[in-house]
Design a protein around this motif. Structure first.
Motif, PDB file in Angstrom:
ATOM      1  N   VAL A  54      -8.441  23.286  -1.119  1.00 24.30           N
ATOM      2  CA  VAL A  54      -8.868  21.899  -0.993  1.00 24.30           C
ATOM      3  C   VAL A  54      -8.306  21.307   0.291  1.00 24.30           C
ATOM      4  O   VAL A  54      -7.141  21.541   0.644  1.00 24.30           O
ATOM      5  CB  VAL A  54      -8.389  21.059  -2.199  1.00 24.30           C
ATOM      6  CG1 VAL A  54      -8.814  19.611  -2.037  1.00 24.30           C
ATOM      7  CG2 VAL A  54      -8.937  21.630  -3.491  1.00 24.30           C
ATOM      8  N   ASN A  55      -9.132  20.561   1.002  1.00 21.53           N
ATOM      9  CA  ASN A  55      -8.683  19.895   2.221  1.00 21.53           C
ATOM     10  C   ASN A  55      -7.629  18.848   1.865  1.00 21.53           C
ATOM     11  O   ASN A  55      -7.915  17.888   1.146  1.00 21.53           O
ATOM     12  CB  ASN A  55      -9.879  19.230   2.905  1.00 21.53           C
ATOM     13  CG  ASN A  55      -9.503  18.593   4.230  1.00 21.53           C
ATOM     14  OD1 ASN A  55      -8.335  18.397   4.545  1.00 21.53           O
ATOM     15  ND2 ASN A  55     -10.503  18.243   5.019  1.00 21.53           N
ATOM     16  N   THR A  56      -6.423  19.028   2.336  1.00 18.64           N
ATOM     17  CA  THR A  56      -5.325  18.098   2.002  1.00 18.64           C
ATOM     18  C   THR A  56      -4.900  17.245   3.206  1.00 18.64           C
ATOM     19  O   THR A  56      -3.765  16.777   3.267  1.00 18.64           O
ATOM     20  CB  THR A  56      -4.110  18.875   1.468  1.00 18.64           C
ATOM     21  OG1 THR A  56      -3.697  19.850   2.454  1.00 18.64           O
ATOM     22  CG2 THR A  56      -4.442  19.587   0.168  1.00 18.64           C
ATOM     23  N   ASP A  57      -5.811  17.048   4.142  1.00 13.91           N
ATOM     24  CA  ASP A  57      -5.486  16.226   5.310  1.00 13.91           C
ATOM     25  C   ASP A  57      -5.107  14.798   4.919  1.00 13.91           C
ATOM     26  O   ASP A  57      -4.365  14.122   5.640  1.00 13.91           O
ATOM     27  CB  ASP A  57      -6.670  16.183   6.279  1.00 13.91           C
ATOM     28  CG  ASP A  57      -6.839  17.499   7.028  1.00 13.91           C
ATOM     29  OD1 ASP A  57      -5.910  18.320   7.000  1.00 13.91           O
ATOM     30  OD2 ASP A  57      -7.917  17.698   7.630  1.00 13.91           O
ATOM     31  N   PHE A  58      -5.625  14.339   3.785  1.00 12.38           N
ATOM     32  CA  PHE A  58      -5.341  12.968   3.339  1.00 12.38           C
ATOM     33  C   PHE A  58      -3.852  12.753   3.086  1.00 12.38           C
ATOM     34  O   PHE A  58      -3.353  11.631   3.174  1.00 12.38           O
ATOM     35  CB  PHE A  58      -6.135  12.657   2.063  1.00 12.38           C
ATOM     36  CG  PHE A  58      -5.818  13.541   0.898  1.00 12.38           C
ATOM     37  CD1 PHE A  58      -4.760  13.262   0.040  1.00 12.38           C
ATOM     38  CD2 PHE A  58      -6.578  14.675   0.639  1.00 12.38           C
ATOM     39  CE1 PHE A  58      -4.471  14.071  -1.043  1.00 12.38           C
ATOM     40  CE2 PHE A  58      -6.301  15.491  -0.447  1.00 12.38           C
ATOM     41  CZ  PHE A  58      -5.237  15.194  -1.284  1.00 12.38           C
ATOM     42  N   MET A  59      -3.128  13.839   2.786  1.00 11.77           N
ATOM     43  CA  MET A  59      -1.699  13.722   2.511  1.00 11.77           C
ATOM     44  C   MET A  59      -0.916  13.345   3.768  1.00 11.77           C
ATOM     45  O   MET A  59       0.187  12.810   3.686  1.00 11.77           O
ATOM     46  CB  MET A  59      -1.160  15.034   1.945  1.00 11.77           C
ATOM     47  CG  MET A  59      -1.704  15.394   0.583  1.00 11.77           C
ATOM     48  SD  MET A  59      -0.953  16.916  -0.069  1.00 11.77           S
ATOM     49  CE  MET A  59      -1.837  17.077  -1.632  1.00 11.77           C
ATOM     50  N   LYS A  60      -1.507  13.613   4.949  1.00  8.95           N
ATOM     51  CA  LYS A  60      -0.837  13.313   6.211  1.00  8.95           C
ATOM     52  C   LYS A  60      -0.964  11.838   6.577  1.00  8.95           C
ATOM     53  O   LYS A  60      -0.183  11.323   7.382  1.00  8.95           O
ATOM     54  CB  LYS A  60      -1.440  14.156   7.331  1.00  8.95           C
ATOM     55  CG  LYS A  60      -1.337  15.656   7.107  1.00  8.95           C
ATOM     56  CD  LYS A  60      -2.067  16.412   8.204  1.00  8.95           C
ATOM     57  CE  LYS A  60      -2.070  17.921   7.948  1.00  8.95           C
ATOM     58  NZ  LYS A  60      -2.823  18.658   9.004  1.00  8.95           N
ATOM     59  N   THR A  61      -1.952  11.169   5.991  1.00  6.46           N
ATOM     60  CA  THR A  61      -2.222   9.777   6.372  1.00  6.46           C
ATOM     61  C   THR A  61      -1.637   8.752   5.414  1.00  6.46           C
ATOM     62  O   THR A  61      -1.611   7.565   5.724  1.00  6.46           O
ATOM     63  CB  THR A  61      -3.741   9.535   6.463  1.00  6.46           C
ATOM     64  OG1 THR A  61      -4.339   9.729   5.179  1.00  6.46           O
ATOM     65  CG2 THR A  61      -4.385  10.507   7.449  1.00  6.46           C
TER      66      THR A  61
END
Length: 257
Positions: A54-61
């Motif tokens: 799953v794309n977890t890029d949201f955790m960086k923002t």
């Protein structure tokens, strides 16, 4: 002087618009557009492998989720808890937008704004809500009693949508992540405020009182957040309670919203 230099470069219409904004208190119009982290979403394919990444890029923002959230121990929790979470999320989302996302060094101001919205008259003060609309609207209506934090009706309405976006989360796989991030951040701001208030109190006790304080200092003191560390500690426990509940019940309690 930089401010004077900038003012000189403004046209007559720009100066007039600037002055009108200040008179109306609409400083939000003077700031660049702010996009809160909870608006970031991840598109997931309707059909995917069980072990698909799953794309977890949201955790960086978004803010970091508290790593030591205690396990929820109440076997049969009240069905109204979720409405308390919604009331609290409104206070959080409003404050983040109100401060334009810039509050790392302003925890007392952040917490004071949250307290005005959902403190004594909200879930942190022990109020129980029976409906989602009532929980959110009650927090929104507190702005009317605190004009110093008012922006506009449109602004207050938009925050209602923020509450539901935070609850929905970045994607189906991580539905509760944004709620956990928001409440974790709120907890951090409360703990920072408690520490800062205690330190400020110690510093004041070390300094001799001013015999004749200047008007500017007196005015500043009057506007400083009046927060009680003892009450804030109780509210931290309430926030931690909601964090525990969200880990255990977010999916089952919020799926119909």
């Amino acid at each position: 002087d930089d401010a004077h230099s900038i003012w000189e470069k403004l046209s007559a219409s720009e100066r007039r618009e600037f002055t009108e904004m200040l008179e109306k208190g609409d400083v939000n119009g003077l700031l660049p557009k702010y996009t809160p982290w909870w608006l970031f979403t991840v598109k997931e394919p309707k059909i995917q492998e069980l072990d698909a990444k799953v794309n977890t890029d949201f955790m960086k923002t978004c803010p970091e989720v508290w790593k030591e959230i205690p396990k929820f121990s109440i076997k049969t929790p009240s069905e109204t808890i979720k409405f308390g979470v919604m009331n609290l999320l409104y206070g959080y989302a409003y404050t983040v937008r109100y401060l334009h996302g810039d509050y790392k060094n302003s925890s007392p101001e952040f917490v004071n704004t949250v307290e005005l919205l959902v403190g004594k008259e909200g879930t942190l003060g022990g109020r129980v809500f029976e409906l989602a609309d009532t929980a959110v609207e009650t927090a929104a209506s507190r702005v009317n009693f605190n004009p110093e934090i008012a922006i506009s009706q449109e602004f207050s309405r938009s925050v209602k949508q923020d509450v539901y976006k935070i609850i929905k989360g970045p994607c189906y796989t991580h539905q509760n992540y944004y709620v956990l991030a928001a409440l974790s951040d709120l907890r951090t701001q409360y703990l920072n405020s408690i520490s800062q208030i205690k330190q400020t109190t110690k510093d004041k006790n070390k300094q001799p009182p001013l015999s004749n304080p200047s008007p500017k200092i007196s005015l500043f003191c009057e506007k400083s957040p009046d927060l009680d560390p003892k009450i804030l500690k109780l509210h931290v426990r309430k926030i931690e309670f909601y964090l525990s509940w969200c880990v255990a019940y977010h999916e089952t309690e919020f799926h119909l919203l």
